[in-house]
Design a protein around this motif. Structure first.
Motif, PDB file in Angstrom:
ATOM      1  N   ARG A 174      13.076   4.654   5.458  1.00  0.00           N
ATOM      2  CA  ARG A 174      12.723   5.337   4.232  1.00  0.00           C
ATOM      3  C   ARG A 174      11.204   5.566   4.146  1.00  0.00           C
ATOM      4  O   ARG A 174      10.743   6.703   4.026  1.00  0.00           O
ATOM      5  N   GLY A 175      10.419   4.500   4.227  1.00  0.00           N
ATOM      6  CA  GLY A 175       8.975   4.640   4.061  1.00  0.00           C
ATOM      7  C   GLY A 175       8.316   5.500   5.115  1.00  0.00           C
ATOM      8  O   GLY A 175       7.489   6.365   4.794  1.00  0.00           O
ATOM      9  N   ILE A 176       8.645   5.274   6.395  1.00  0.00           N
ATOM     10  CA  ILE A 176       7.997   6.007   7.481  1.00  0.00           C
ATOM     11  C   ILE A 176       8.728   7.304   7.824  1.00  0.00           C
ATOM     12  O   ILE A 176       8.130   8.393   7.805  1.00  0.00           O
TER      13      ILE A 176
ATOM     14  N   LYS B  60      13.592  10.638  -4.815  1.00  0.00           N
ATOM     15  CA  LYS B  60      13.472  10.798  -6.268  1.00  0.00           C
ATOM     16  C   LYS B  60      12.439   9.865  -6.892  1.00  0.00           C
ATOM     17  O   LYS B  60      11.826  10.210  -7.900  1.00  0.00           O
ATOM     18  N   THR B  61      12.257   8.679  -6.313  1.00  0.00           N
ATOM     19  CA  THR B  61      11.386   7.683  -6.945  1.00  0.00           C
ATOM     20  C   THR B  61      10.109   7.384  -6.158  1.00  0.00           C
ATOM     21  O   THR B  61       9.154   6.869  -6.723  1.00  0.00           O
ATOM     22  N   HIS B  62      10.123   7.669  -4.868  1.00  0.00           N
ATOM     23  CA  HIS B  62       9.008   7.309  -3.973  1.00  0.00           C
ATOM     24  C   HIS B  62       8.684   5.822  -4.071  1.00  0.00           C
ATOM     25  O   HIS B  62       7.521   5.418  -3.962  1.00  0.00           O
ATOM     26  N   SER B  63       9.727   5.024  -4.284  1.00  0.00           N
ATOM     27  CA  SER B  63       9.541   3.576  -4.402  1.00  0.00           C
ATOM     28  C   SER B  63      10.206   2.859  -3.242  1.00  0.00           C
ATOM     29  O   SER B  63      11.431   2.806  -3.147  1.00  0.00           O
ATOM     30  N   LEU B  64       9.387   2.290  -2.380  1.00  0.00           N
ATOM     31  CA  LEU B  64       9.902   1.501  -1.266  1.00  0.00           C
ATOM     32  C   LEU B  64      10.533   0.213  -1.773  1.00  0.00           C
ATOM     33  O   LEU B  64      11.549  -0.250  -1.255  1.00  0.00           O
TER      34      LEU B  64
ATOM     35  N   TYR C 202       2.293   0.473  11.463  1.00  0.00           N
ATOM     36  CA  TYR C 202       1.037   0.680  10.736  1.00  0.00           C
ATOM     37  C   TYR C 202       0.024   1.400  11.634  1.00  0.00           C
ATOM     38  O   TYR C 202      -0.678   2.316  11.195  1.00  0.00           O
ATOM     39  N   ALA C 203      -0.017   1.012  12.898  1.00  0.00           N
ATOM     40  CA  ALA C 203      -0.979   1.596  13.832  1.00  0.00           C
ATOM     41  C   ALA C 203      -0.678   3.051  14.156  1.00  0.00           C
ATOM     42  O   ALA C 203      -1.599   3.873  14.279  1.00  0.00           O
ATOM     43  N   TYR C 204       0.598   3.407  14.284  1.00  0.00           N
ATOM     44  CA  TYR C 204       0.970   4.730  14.774  1.00  0.00           C
ATOM     45  C   TYR C 204       1.456   5.710  13.710  1.00  0.00           C
ATOM     46  O   TYR C 204       1.393   6.925  13.924  1.00  0.00           O
ATOM     47  N   TYR C 205       1.950   5.202  12.596  1.00  0.00           N
ATOM     48  CA  TYR C 205       2.636   6.108  11.667  1.00  0.00           C
ATOM     49  C   TYR C 205       2.088   6.110  10.240  1.00  0.00           C
ATOM     50  O   TYR C 205       2.637   6.814   9.391  1.00  0.00           O
ATOM     51  N   ILE C 206       1.031   5.367   9.965  1.00  0.00           N
ATOM     52  CA  ILE C 206       0.529   5.266   8.591  1.00  0.00           C
ATOM     53  C   ILE C 206      -0.933   5.695   8.516  1.00  0.00           C
ATOM     54  O   ILE C 206      -1.736   5.351   9.386  1.00  0.00           O
ATOM     55  N   THR C 207      -1.254   6.433   7.477  1.00  0.00           N
ATOM     56  CA  THR C 207      -2.634   6.838   7.208  1.00  0.00           C
ATOM     57  C   THR C 207      -3.088   6.211   5.896  1.00  0.00           C
ATOM     58  O   THR C 207      -2.401   6.349   4.873  1.00  0.00           O
ATOM     59  N   ASN C 208      -4.228   5.524   5.919  1.00  0.00           N
ATOM     60  CA  ASN C 208      -4.790   4.962   4.697  1.00  0.00           C
ATOM     61  C   ASN C 208      -5.540   6.056   3.939  1.00  0.00           C
ATOM     62  O   ASN C 208      -6.298   6.827   4.534  1.00  0.00           O
TER      63      ASN C 208
ATOM     64  N   ASN D  66       0.826  -1.215   0.000  1.00  0.00           N
ATOM     65  CA  ASN D  66       0.000   0.000   0.000  1.00  0.00           C
ATOM     66  C   ASN D  66       0.855   1.259   0.000  1.00  0.00           C
ATOM     67  O   ASN D  66       0.509   2.263  -0.637  1.00  0.00           O
ATOM     68  N   LEU D  67       1.982   1.224   0.723  1.00  0.00           N
ATOM     69  CA  LEU D  67       2.899   2.368   0.688  1.00  0.00           C
ATOM     70  C   LEU D  67       3.511   2.538  -0.695  1.00  0.00           C
ATOM     71  O   LEU D  67       3.634   3.659  -1.210  1.00  0.00           O
ATOM     72  N   GLU D  68       3.914   1.432  -1.295  1.00  0.00           N
ATOM     73  CA  GLU D  68       4.521   1.474  -2.616  1.00  0.00           C
ATOM     74  C   GLU D  68       3.542   2.012  -3.655  1.00  0.00           C
ATOM     75  O   GLU D  68       3.910   2.817  -4.518  1.00  0.00           O
ATOM     76  N   ASN D  69       2.299   1.568  -3.580  1.00  0.00           N
ATOM     77  CA  ASN D  69       1.294   1.928  -4.584  1.00  0.00           C
ATOM     78  C   ASN D  69       0.498   3.171  -4.209  1.00  0.00           C
ATOM     79  O   ASN D  69      -0.513   3.482  -4.834  1.00  0.00           O
ATOM     80  N   GLN D  70       0.952   3.864  -3.153  1.00  0.00           N
ATOM     81  CA  GLN D  70       0.361   5.137  -2.728  1.00  0.00           C
ATOM     82  C   GLN D  70      -1.112   5.015  -2.372  1.00  0.00           C
ATOM     83  O   GLN D  70      -1.918   5.912  -2.618  1.00  0.00           O
ATOM     84  N   LYS D  71      -1.466   3.868  -1.773  1.00  0.00           N
ATOM     85  CA  LYS D  71      -2.799   3.694  -1.207  1.00  0.00           C
ATOM     86  C   LYS D  71      -2.806   4.092   0.265  1.00  0.00           C
ATOM     87  O   LYS D  71      -3.863   4.199   0.885  1.00  0.00           O
TER      88      LYS D  71
END
Length: 290
Positions: A166-168, A216-220, A79-85, A12-17
């Protein structure tokens, strides 16, 4: 429970969901400490139990279980504390395919360039720092357990560090700070997380490379593969071909040549990779307008 699927969270992070929540520097420090504590706690307990058994098959199964629990625990907490769907209205209809064959090949070249640069110019410096012997001894010890070597050091470890740093952390810091400050802070935390002077240099510089790649890529996924390539190659060289590292760092001409060639490979590889993804974004925008 499906929301806590570690691979779904990464996807979901990779696909910007989904996206990382905005972080301050203090938040980033807390996130790094949380990652260290969770991974040390789960792996520490797991391997203290494993050492109490003499049966090799049981040790193997428990090793896999300990690595799996660590993977699940870290991704679930973050996922619980640092990610927004994101809502359906914010999810892009056409996804940019960042992890393609040509981009993967460019990534291999970038990692190769970094290895040439680091191993020739900085490995001699790294060797004289406190902690280098403990790093090599740890790698040799881990390599004796092939499941742990492949499962954690070369797969789960890179998955988790790229997800967190990187992701978070970069994903969150970039919403508040400049790209330069974001990369430097995340790389500094990445280096400090090794708790080893020799390991710090390696992790800090690798963090700068992968941080820039993520900006540059936003690719995890590309960052994860880059980390896996570097970790696996470095571990193999230190374990089986230390004389090769000694050879390339013993001649001034070789050091200069490999350093220049390595930096040029990184520059042109990163430039081409960024260009490919930027063109893909432009293509998607044009398709969405039709």
């Amino acid at each position: 429970m499906s929301n806590l699927n570690p691979f779904k969270i990464l996807s979901n992070l990779e696909n910007q969901k989904s996206e990382a929540k905005k972080l301050s520097i203090t938040d980033a420090v807390v996130a790094a400490i949380s990652y260290i504590l969770i991974s040390w706690f789960t792996l520490g307990i797991g391997f203290s139990v494993i050492r109490s058994f003499s049966n090799s098959i049981l040790q193997l199964l428990l090793s896999i279980f300990a690595v799996g629990v660590t993977f699940f625990a870290v991704t679930a907490v973050f996922y619980a504390y640092y990610i927004t769907n994101l809502g359906k209205d914010k999810i892009k209809i056409r996804l940019v395919k960042k992890f393609t064959l040509i981009n993967a090949l460019l990534l291999v070249l970038i990692v190769l360039g970094y290895l040439m640069f680091f191993d020739s110019l900085l490995m001699p410096i790294d060797k004289i720092l406190p902690g280098f012997i403990s790093v090599t001894e740890s790698i040799q010890l881990i390599n004796k357990n092939s499941i742990f070597f492949i499962g954690y050091l070369c797969i789960i470890g890179p998955l988790l560090t790229e997800f967190v740093f990187r992701g978070i952390i970069i994903g969150g810091l970039s919403k508040k700070y400049s790209s330069l400050k974001t990369i430097l802070v995340s790389s500094l935390l990445f280096g400090i997380s090794t708790f080893n002077p020799a390991g710090f240099i390696c992790a800090f510089l690798l963090g700068i490379l992968l941080g820039y790649l993520y900006i540059k890529t936003h690719s995890l996924y590309l960052c994860i593969i880059g980390d896996i390539l570097y970790s696996a190659t470095t571990s193999i060289l230190l374990q089986y071909y230390p004389q090769f590292l000694l050879l390339i760092s013993s001649n001034t001409l070789i050091i200069v040549l490999l350093t220049i060639i390595g930096l040029l490979i990184i520059y042109f590889g990163m430039k081409k990779l960024s260009s490919n993804i930027e063109n893909q974004y432009k293509t998607n925008i044009d398709l969405n307008r039709r």
